[in-house]
Design an enzyme around this catalytic site. Structure first.
Site, PDB file in Angstrom:
ATOM      1  N   THR A   1     -16.376  32.776 -36.159  1.00 45.55           N
ATOM      2  CA  THR A   1     -17.076  32.310 -34.947  1.00 45.55           C
ATOM      3  C   THR A   1     -18.223  31.462 -35.494  1.00 45.55           C
ATOM      4  OG1 THR A   1     -18.566  34.208 -34.875  1.00 45.55           O
ATOM      5  CG2 THR A   1     -16.541  34.406 -33.589  1.00 45.55           C
ATOM      6  N   HIS A   2     -18.637  30.469 -34.778  1.00 44.18           N
ATOM      7  CA  HIS A   2     -19.651  29.514 -35.269  1.00 44.18           C
ATOM      8  C   HIS A   2     -19.224  28.874 -36.591  1.00 44.18           C
ATOM      9  CE1 HIS A   2     -22.700  31.308 -32.452  1.00 44.18           C
ATOM     10  NE2 HIS A   2     -21.936  32.363 -32.668  1.00 44.18           N
TER      11      HIS A   2
ATOM     12  N   GLN B   1      -6.427  -0.039  -7.740  1.00 44.92           N
ATOM     13  CA  GLN B   1      -5.610  -0.581  -8.836  1.00 44.92           C
ATOM     14  C   GLN B   1      -6.160  -0.080 -10.173  1.00 44.92           C
ATOM     15  OE1 GLN B   1      -4.040  -4.674  -8.517  1.00 44.92           O
ATOM     16  NE2 GLN B   1      -5.044  -5.068 -10.454  1.00 44.92           N
TER      17      GLN B   1
ATOM     18  N   SER C   1      -4.576   6.445 -49.193  1.00 41.31           N
ATOM     19  CA  SER C   1      -5.698   5.508 -49.107  1.00 41.31           C
ATOM     20  C   SER C   1      -5.320   4.238 -49.845  1.00 41.31           C
ATOM     21  CB  SER C   1      -6.925   6.154 -49.761  1.00 41.31           C
ATOM     22  OG  SER C   1      -7.797   5.149 -50.255  1.00 41.31           O
TER      23      SER C   1
ATOM     24  N   TYR D   1      -6.856   1.928   1.762  1.00 43.89           N
ATOM     25  CA  TYR D   1      -6.613   1.234   0.492  1.00 43.89           C
ATOM     26  C   TYR D   1      -7.719   0.239   0.192  1.00 43.89           C
ATOM     27  CZ  TYR D   1      -4.781  -1.538  -3.265  1.00 43.89           C
ATOM     28  OH  TYR D   1      -4.653  -2.154  -4.481  1.00 43.89           O
TER      29      TYR D   1
ATOM     30  N   ASN E   1       0.819  -1.210   0.000  1.00 43.75           N
ATOM     31  CA  ASN E   1       0.000   0.000   0.000  1.00 43.75           C
ATOM     32  C   ASN E   1       0.860   1.270   0.000  1.00 43.75           C
ATOM     33  OD1 ASN E   1      -2.001  -1.846   0.090  1.00 43.75           O
ATOM     34  ND2 ASN E   1      -2.721  -1.379   2.158  1.00 43.75           N
TER      35      ASN E   1
ATOM     36  N   ASN F   1      -4.309  12.098 -46.500  1.00 42.58           N
ATOM     37  CA  ASN F   1      -5.117  12.199 -45.286  1.00 42.58           C
ATOM     38  C   ASN F   1      -4.309  12.738 -44.099  1.00 42.58           C
ATOM     39  OD1 ASN F   1      -7.357  11.133 -46.602  1.00 42.58           O
ATOM     40  ND2 ASN F   1      -6.724   9.023 -46.159  1.00 42.58           N
TER      41      ASN F   1
END
Ligand code: ARG
Length: 459
Positions: free
Chosen positions: A163-164, A331, A286, A326, A116, A294
Site C-alpha cells: 500500500t502506498h 457533431q 532503444s 439538435y 438529425n 522497453n
C-alpha cells in the site's frame, strides 16, 4: 455529377468552401457508414410500410443501399465520398444512393427524414455494436486474469502486497490477479448495460425536431433495427447522446482499469523489481542504448487512459448548457465519442496481447514476499489474540521492527519468543493464516476464482 450537399435552394451564393471543409465531419464519421446504411434501409421500410413510396421506388432504394454497403466493404465508398466532398457520411450515403439510382428514385430516400434523426439513430446502432464489442473485450480480460490466477495459485506464487507503494503484507500472486480481474468483471456488466440501453428507443422518424407529417411507419423501422420501440419524444430523440456517451464512458473506464495494471507491470519489469519478464515480442528496443527492453505497450495504455479521460470530459462538456434539440455542437460530441470508443478498443486489444507476453518470475517474487517486515501485522494479530490490546500490540511489534531494522536483519524466532507469541515469519504461513472472506488465504482465492468464473459464465 450528383450534388453532395443536400440543401441550397434558398441560397443565392455558393457556400464558402473553406467553411464547408471546416464543418465537415466526413473523415471522423466514416466508421459510421455501415450503420447509416442499416438506418437508411429501415427508413425505406418506414416509407414503404406507410405508403409514402411505392414498391418500385423502395426496391430501387434497397438495391442502391446494398450496393453502397458493398462499396463500403471494398473501400470504394470512402474514395467516392472523399472525392465528392459533403458535410458528413450521412449526406454522402444519401448522395451516393442518388447517384446510383438512374431513374431518380434516390431523390425519395430522404423523404420525412432529417440528418438529425438519421445521426441519432446511426449513432445508437454504432454504440450498440461497440458496446457489445466492449463487453466481449472486458469479459476476455477478466477471463484471462482469472485463468492466470489459477496457474499462479497452483504454483503457490507469492507477492509482497503493497500500500502506498511500500511493503504491506504477504499475499498470493493469484490474489493480485483476481484483484486485476474484478474491474473487468464490473466493466463487463457496464458494457452489457450500455449496449442494452442503446437498443431501447429508435429515433428514426423523429425527423428534424417535431416529427413528420408523412405517414412514416416508425414501428416498422424500429423493429427492422431491433429496437424495443420508437422513441417517445422527437425533440429529445434527436438531441439525445446519452447512449453513445455511456458506451464511450465504459471504454474510458475499462482503459483506466487496464492502465492501473499496466502501470504496475511497468514497475514490476524494471530490473530493480524483477517480478516480471516481458517477451521479446511485446518489448521494444532503444535506437541508442543497445541493452534496452522497453514495455511500450503498457506505457501507451497508461498514456491513452489519460488521453481518453480528457476526451471524455471534453465530450461531456459539449452538452453543458446546450439547449434541447439538435445543435451543430453535437457533431463535436459525436466526434469525441467515436474517437474515445475506437482508441479505447484499440488500447484494450493491445493490452490483452501485451499481457500474453508477461511471465511472472516466481522464484524472485517468492524470495521477496516477506521483504520490508511484511509479516509484522500477523505478529501483532497473534499478540492481540492472546488478549493484548491492539494499540499495545502495534507498539511492541513496531519496536521489534525498529530494532531488527537497526541491526539490519529480518524478524526472527527470538523476537517472537520475546514477544511471547507463535506467529508466522514466512510469507506463505502469513497467507495461510488469513481467515476472513475475500482474503488472500488460498482457500479464499479458490472461492473467488470460482465465483468470478460463475459470474462471467452467467453474464
Ligand atoms: N453533420 C452533422 C452531425 O454530424 C449533422 C447535421 C445535422 N443537421 C443540420 N441541419 N446541420 O451532427
Amino acid at each position: 455529377m450528383t450534388k453532395a450537399l443536400q440543401w441550397g435552394g434558398r441560397f443565392a451564393q455558393e457556400p464558402d468552401a473553406a467553411l464547408l471543409a471546416f464543418g465537415s465531419s466526413l473523415e471522423e464519421d466514416m466508421v459510421l457508414a455501415p450503420y447509416d446504411v442499416a438506418c437508411s434501409l429501415a427508413h425505406v421500410e418506414a416509407l414503404s410500410s406507410g405508403g409514402v413510396v411505392d414498391a418500385r421506388i423502395a426496391g430501387a432504394l434497397r438495391g442502391a443501399l446494398a450496393q453502397v454497403q458493398a462499396e463500403i466493404e471494398s473501400g470504394d465508398f470512402a474514395r467516392w465520398a472523399r472525392s465528392h466532398g459533403g458535410e458528413d457520411v450521412h449526406g454522402a450515403i444519401d448522395a451516393r444512393v442518388r447517384a446510383l439510382c438512374e431513374g431518380g428514385e434516390g431523390e425519395f430516400l430522404h423523404a420525412g427524414r432529417s440528418r438529425n434523426d438519421q445521426v441519432a439513430t446511426t449513432l445508437l446502432l454504432y454504440a450498440r455494436a461497440r458496446g457489445e464489442e466492449g463487453h466481449t473485450l472486458a469479459r476476455g480480460l477478466a477471463e484471462r486474469f482469472v485463468a492466470c490466477a489459477r496457474e499462479e495459485l497452483e504454483a503457490g506464487t507469492l507477492l509482497c502486497a503493497t500500500t502506498h507503494g511500500q511493503p504491506a503484507q504477504p499475499a498470493l500472486l493469484s490474489f493480485w490477479l483476481c484483484a486485476a480481474a474484478e474491474p473487468f468483471v464490473r466493466a463487463t456488466r457496464r458494457f452489457a448495460c450500455t449496449a442494452a440501453d442503446a437498443k431501447r428507443f429508435c429515433p428514426l422518424g423523429s425527423a428534424a425536431v417535431a416529427g413528420s407529417s408523412l405517414a412514416l411507419e416508425r414501428a416498422a423501422a424500429a423493429s427492422a433495427l431491433e429496437f424495443e420501440a420508437p422513441s417517445r419524444n422527437a425533440m429529445d430523440a434527436i438531441g439525445n447522446r446519452d447512449a453513445v456517451l455511456d458506451v464511450a464512458h465504459a471504454f474510458v473506464r475499462a482503459t483506466v482499469d487496464a492502465s492501473r495494471i499496466a502501470g504496475e507491470l511497468v514497475t514490476w519489469c524494471t530490473p530493480a523489481f524483477g517480478y516480471v519478464r516481458l517477451s521479446d515480442a511485446v518489448s521494444t528496443g532503444s535506437s541508442l542504448m543497445p541493452q534496452k527492453r522497453n514495455p511500450d505497450p503498457f506505457e501507451l495504455v497508461r498514456g491513452i487512459a489519460a488521453e481518453l479521460t480528457g476526451s471524455y470530459a471534453g465530450a461531456l462538456a459539449t452538452l453543458c448548457g446546450l439547449p434541447l434539440s439538435y445543435h451543430r455542437d453535437l457533431q463535436q460530441t459525436k466526434r469525441l465519442s467515436i474517437a474515445i470508443i475506437e482508441r479505447g478498443g484499440a488500447a484494450l486489444r493491445a493490452f490483452v496481447r501485451a499481457f500474453d507476453g508477461v511471465t511472472f518470475e516466481r522464484d524472485h517474487l517468492n524470495a521477496h514476499a516477506a521483504d520490508g517486515y511484511s509479516v509484522a501485522t500477523d505478529i501483532a494479530d497473534a499478540l492481540i489474540a492472546t488478549g493484548v490490546s491492539a494499540r499495545r500490540a502495534h507498539e511492541r511489534v513496531g519496536n521489534a521492527v525498529a530494532r531488527a531494522e537497526r541491526e539490519e536483519r529480518a524478524l526472527s524466532a527470538a523476537d517472537l519468543a520475546e514477544l511471547g507469541v507463535t506467529a508466522p515469519l514466512a510469507a506463505m504461513q502469513s497467507v495461510q493464516g488469513k481467515r476472513t472472506t475475500g482474503s488472500t488465504n488460498p482457500h479464499e482465492v479458490v472461492k473467488t476464482i470460482a465465483a468470478v468464473e460463475q459470474e462471467l459464465r452467467s453474464g
